[in-house]
Design a protein around this motif. Structure first.
Motif, PDB file in Angstrom:
ATOM      1  N   ASP A 182     158.408 -84.203 -48.081  1.00 58.58           N
ATOM      2  CA  ASP A 182     158.056 -83.002 -47.302  1.00 58.58           C
ATOM      3  C   ASP A 182     158.892 -82.935 -46.019  1.00 58.58           C
ATOM      4  N   ALA A 225     152.178 -76.618 -44.274  1.00 61.59           N
ATOM      5  CA  ALA A 225     150.778 -76.787 -44.670  1.00 61.59           C
ATOM      6  C   ALA A 225     150.573 -78.143 -45.355  1.00 61.59           C
ATOM      7  N   ILE A 226     151.575 -78.525 -46.200  1.00 66.25           N
ATOM      8  CA  ILE A 226     151.488 -79.846 -46.850  1.00 66.25           C
ATOM      9  C   ILE A 226     151.461 -80.945 -45.809  1.00 66.25           C
ATOM     10  N   LYS A 227     152.353 -80.867 -44.806  1.00 60.96           N
ATOM     11  CA  LYS A 227     152.411 -81.886 -43.764  1.00 60.96           C
ATOM     12  C   LYS A 227     151.100 -81.954 -42.988  1.00 60.96           C
ATOM     13  N   THR A 228     150.524 -80.767 -42.661  1.00 56.49           N
ATOM     14  CA  THR A 228     149.260 -80.737 -41.920  1.00 56.49           C
ATOM     15  C   THR A 228     148.141 -81.395 -42.713  1.00 56.49           C
ATOM     16  N   ARG A 229     148.086 -81.071 -44.003  1.00 58.19           N
ATOM     17  CA  ARG A 229     147.025 -81.640 -44.843  1.00 58.19           C
ATOM     18  C   ARG A 229     147.181 -83.164 -44.970  1.00 58.19           C
ATOM     19  N   VAL A 230     148.438 -83.599 -45.168  1.00 58.53           N
ATOM     20  CA  VAL A 230     148.674 -85.034 -45.306  1.00 58.53           C
ATOM     21  C   VAL A 230     148.341 -85.770 -44.012  1.00 58.53           C
ATOM     22  N   ASP A 231     148.757 -85.194 -42.881  1.00 61.11           N
ATOM     23  CA  ASP A 231     148.484 -85.818 -41.591  1.00 61.11           C
ATOM     24  C   ASP A 231     146.988 -85.932 -41.323  1.00 61.11           C
ATOM     25  N   SER A 232     146.211 -84.941 -41.759  1.00 58.58           N
ATOM     26  CA  SER A 232     144.758 -85.002 -41.564  1.00 58.58           C
ATOM     27  C   SER A 232     144.088 -85.964 -42.553  1.00 58.58           C
ATOM     28  N   PHE A 233     144.756 -86.189 -43.708  1.00 57.22           N
ATOM     29  CA  PHE A 233     144.173 -87.075 -44.719  1.00 57.22           C
ATOM     30  C   PHE A 233     144.414 -88.552 -44.398  1.00 57.22           C
TER      31      PHE A 233
END
Length: 238
Positions: A197, A215-223
């Motif tokens: 990403d 959006a992928i980066k945001t989701r991964v960072d929150s996970f």
């Protein structure tokens, strides 16, 4: 001597003899009362030890039995009368006598109570642990007391606890291995997603593509914090 003097002498003698008989009778009664009190006390002590759930013994420093309870006598198929006045060398096998003699000498030399797990083996093969304690008077060991407890149940309990401990340690290791594998299996592909990403965001993208990559980066960072907490080994162990 006159008849009067002779009569007075006889009366004094009779009076002295009467007083002596009275004193003798009183002393005899005191001895009888004391003897009966001691016998009653001895019977009370014997009744107490006979109802104990452990073998009870009392020996002199030479190892001669002065008192035992029924349970102890029954351990070796003797009566109490057959044990009193005898020593272990008369009652036990040479091997068993060597063990008990060494234990008692240790207590006499140290002047302190000691528990011996390798105690006596009874006639039916039951192992008994033995607590031997000194009875000290004027800084001398005047007698030895002992309590014999059935070790078969204790040994069985220790075996069960050991097996439970082994099972718990194996379960803990399996859990740790599982969590370590889970951490590796989840983080490895996730790191690949994060890396790809990042590379994708450095290329020319349309606004829609850039928005999706962000959006992928945001989701991964929150996970990632959730994953790290879920696989935090020290926290799980605690």
């Amino acid at each position: 001597l006159s008849m009067r003097q002779i009569g007075d002498g006889i009366r004094e003698r009779d009076k002295a003899e009467s007083e002596l008989r009275a004193l003798t009778a009183e002393l005899e009664q005191r001895v009888l009362d004391r003897t009966q009190a001691l016998l009653l006390r001895q019977h009370e002590i014997q009744a107490f030890v006979d109802n104990a759930s452990a073998g009870v013994i009392l020996k002199d420093p030479r190892g001669t039995y002065m008192m035992v309870n029924k349970l102890f006598a029954n351990m070796f198929n003797y009566s109490i009368a057959e044990v009193i006045g005898r020593r272990d060398v008369d009652l036990l096998s040479p091997e068993q006598y060597a063990i008990t003699h060494a234990q008692e000498q240790h207590v006499i030399e140290t002047g302190a109570a000691h528990e011996f797990k390798d105690g006596m083996i009874t006639s039916n093969g039951t192992p008994y642990g033995c607590l031997v304690f000194p009875i000290i008077e004027s800084n001398r060991v005047m007698a030895l007391g002992g309590l014999l407890v059935d070790m078969s149940e204790r040994n069985n309990t220790e075996r069960i606890l050991f097996e439970a401990k082994e099972a718990a340690e194996q379960a803990s290791k399996a859990k740790s291995d599982f969590l370590a594998n889970m951490s590796h299996e989840i983080r490895t592909p996730l790191n690949g997603v994060i890396g790809m990403d990042d590379l994708l965001l450095r290329t020319r993208l349309s606004s829609q593509q850039a928005s999706m990559a962000a959006a992928i980066k945001t989701r991964v960072d929150s996970f990632l914090p959730v994953l790290n907490d879920g696989l935090d080994m020290p926290k799980i162990e605690a």
